[in-house]
Design a protein around this motif. Sequence first.
Motif, PDB file in Angstrom:
ATOM      1  N   MET A 179       6.343 -10.304   7.780  1.00  0.00           N
ATOM      2  CA  MET A 179       5.097 -10.909   7.308  1.00  0.00           C
ATOM      3  C   MET A 179       4.313  -9.938   6.444  1.00  0.00           C
ATOM      4  O   MET A 179       4.243  -8.761   6.736  1.00  0.00           O
ATOM      5  N   LYS A 180       3.657 -10.490   5.436  1.00  0.00           N
ATOM      6  CA  LYS A 180       2.714  -9.694   4.666  1.00  0.00           C
ATOM      7  C   LYS A 180       1.393  -9.618   5.433  1.00  0.00           C
ATOM      8  O   LYS A 180       0.922 -10.637   5.978  1.00  0.00           O
ATOM      9  N   VAL A 181       0.809  -8.425   5.486  1.00  0.00           N
ATOM     10  CA  VAL A 181      -0.524  -8.249   6.070  1.00  0.00           C
ATOM     11  C   VAL A 181      -1.414  -7.565   5.039  1.00  0.00           C
ATOM     12  O   VAL A 181      -0.956  -7.190   3.965  1.00  0.00           O
ATOM     13  N   ALA A 210       2.243  -4.013   4.651  1.00  0.00           N
ATOM     14  CA  ALA A 210       0.881  -3.927   4.099  1.00  0.00           C
ATOM     15  C   ALA A 210       0.871  -3.584   2.609  1.00  0.00           C
ATOM     16  O   ALA A 210      -0.216  -3.465   2.019  1.00  0.00           O
ATOM     17  N   ASN A 211       2.046  -3.382   2.002  1.00  0.00           N
ATOM     18  CA  ASN A 211       2.135  -3.154   0.556  1.00  0.00           C
ATOM     19  C   ASN A 211       1.140  -2.104   0.043  1.00  0.00           C
ATOM     20  O   ASN A 211       0.458  -2.304  -0.971  1.00  0.00           O
ATOM     21  N   GLN A 212       1.017  -1.018   0.783  1.00  0.00           N
ATOM     22  CA  GLN A 212       0.293   0.197   0.337  1.00  0.00           C
ATOM     23  C   GLN A 212      -1.214   0.070   0.266  1.00  0.00           C
ATOM     24  O   GLN A 212      -1.864   0.918  -0.344  1.00  0.00           O
ATOM     25  N   ILE A 234       6.715  -1.173  10.694  1.00  0.00           N
ATOM     26  CA  ILE A 234       5.493  -1.405   9.914  1.00  0.00           C
ATOM     27  C   ILE A 234       5.738  -0.812   8.531  1.00  0.00           C
ATOM     28  O   ILE A 234       5.982   0.391   8.395  1.00  0.00           O
ATOM     29  N   GLU A 235       5.676  -1.684   7.508  1.00  0.00           N
ATOM     30  CA  GLU A 235       6.090  -1.268   6.163  1.00  0.00           C
ATOM     31  C   GLU A 235       4.902  -0.951   5.257  1.00  0.00           C
ATOM     32  O   GLU A 235       3.891  -1.671   5.260  1.00  0.00           O
ATOM     33  N   GLU A 236       5.057   0.111   4.488  1.00  0.00           N
ATOM     34  CA  GLU A 236       4.080   0.547   3.480  1.00  0.00           C
ATOM     35  C   GLU A 236       2.630   0.447   3.963  1.00  0.00           C
ATOM     36  O   GLU A 236       1.793  -0.194   3.313  1.00  0.00           O
ATOM     37  N   PRO A 237       2.309   1.126   5.070  1.00  0.00           N
ATOM     38  CA  PRO A 237       0.922   1.120   5.521  1.00  0.00           C
ATOM     39  C   PRO A 237      -0.003   1.848   4.537  1.00  0.00           C
ATOM     40  O   PRO A 237      -1.192   1.547   4.478  1.00  0.00           O
ATOM     41  N   PRO A 310      17.137  -1.219   2.801  1.00  0.00           N
ATOM     42  CA  PRO A 310      16.787  -1.214   1.376  1.00  0.00           C
ATOM     43  C   PRO A 310      15.856  -2.361   1.004  1.00  0.00           C
ATOM     44  O   PRO A 310      15.811  -3.400   1.666  1.00  0.00           O
ATOM     45  N   HIS A 311      15.154  -2.143  -0.092  1.00  0.00           N
ATOM     46  CA  HIS A 311      14.180  -3.111  -0.589  1.00  0.00           C
ATOM     47  C   HIS A 311      14.831  -4.107  -1.542  1.00  0.00           C
ATOM     48  O   HIS A 311      15.482  -3.710  -2.514  1.00  0.00           O
ATOM     49  N   PHE A 312      14.675  -5.444  -1.276  1.00  0.00           N
ATOM     50  CA  PHE A 312      15.016  -6.484  -2.269  1.00  0.00           C
ATOM     51  C   PHE A 312      16.523  -6.449  -2.611  1.00  0.00           C
ATOM     52  O   PHE A 312      17.317  -5.811  -1.940  1.00  0.00           O
TER      53      PHE A 312
HETATM   54 MG   LIG Z   1       7.678  -4.274   0.873  1.00  0.00          MG
END
Ligand SMILES: [Mg+2]
Length: 385
Positions: A179-181, A210-212, A234-237, A310-312
């Motif tokens: 999920m995007k947060v 969290a996309n940075q 937890i991704e890209e906090p 990996p991403h995408f």
């Molecule tokens: Mg991402």
Amino acid sequence: MMRGRVLKDRIEGIRLSQVSQPLRRPASDAKVATGRQVPLTSVELLCAEIVDAEGRTGTGFTYTLRAGGPALFALAEEIAPMLLGRPAADIPAAWDMLAWRTISLGAGGAAYHVLAAFDTALWDLKARRAGLPLARLLGAWRAGARVYNSGGQYLEASIDEMRGAARASVARGIGGIKMKVGQPDWREDMRRIEAVRDAIGPDTALMIDANQQWTRAEARAFCRRVDDMGLAFIEEPLEARDFAGHGALARELVTPVATGEMLTSFDEHAALVAAGGAGVLQPDAPRIGGVTPFLRVMELARANRLTLAPHFVMELHLQMVAAYPTEGWVEYFDWLEELFDERLEIRDGRIWVPDRPGFGLTLSDAARARTVSTTTLGAPPEGGT
Ligand SMILES: [Mg+2]
């Protein structure tokens, strides 16, 4: 260069195509919520088809989002002649040559994106010559990989839409939901996480991204709140190049921190890993220069006992995750599906390496129809225009 010998794998021709692939629905992550980016509406690809002296073709690609599609094509067109006549199998030497020829642009960024198109085409060609899927040419540890989906889980989706999309993903054999947060009010993020967890039950992996967009303080506060929820990662906090911040946060949490997608070189990944900033490493082969540097990142990850996610571009990354010693994750996206004639098999929470050689992909008529610029040097590959 092996002068004077007839090389069956001599590079005889290259076709480059700039392809613009629209999304069915614009997608917004936290970078849109903070006003730094606009919703994503298309993926801009640079495809390379490389033909050898025996008429075999390897197909590879790279991509960019929002800006840079024409620039990647222009740089590729400029440097492609440097590959003609070289042995296709000696990929690291070709990669190094192109990296030095473009060094003024910086050791990463757009230059390495372009290198990735050539590099992935050469690895595809090498595996096709061997008659093996790339995963098996590299040495596969398993026949497939765990796969997760973030489709339908972006910030613009309502809670009902997220729950429906998550259930549909699980029903079709996807093994995890991301999920995007990064909503303006963190309590809204909590409500959405709890609603999706409720929809998929306790046994399906759940991740957040969290996309940075958090500050160090916001990230610390939010991640501590969710640290006992059993999230897979937890991704890209934090901002992607805040390696020290990622390291400090990772040391404080039980939940693994995942990052690395925005980095554009092996060296940046090495700096991130040295800072202890990732428990789950998320390299993106098109962004770091292709399979050749990706293999070095895999060794780095292995030496540091990291999980590889990996991403995408599952179409490329599936092959490498299957060739990593421990179980990783592949990120499902249907965004590029129409560009290829083949479909990847997903069942039992996993995505399966196709039996076909190389990446097992050929550019479709839709890819040709969405080609906005193309050029051919030397011998043309079969098919297409
Ligand atoms: Mg991402």
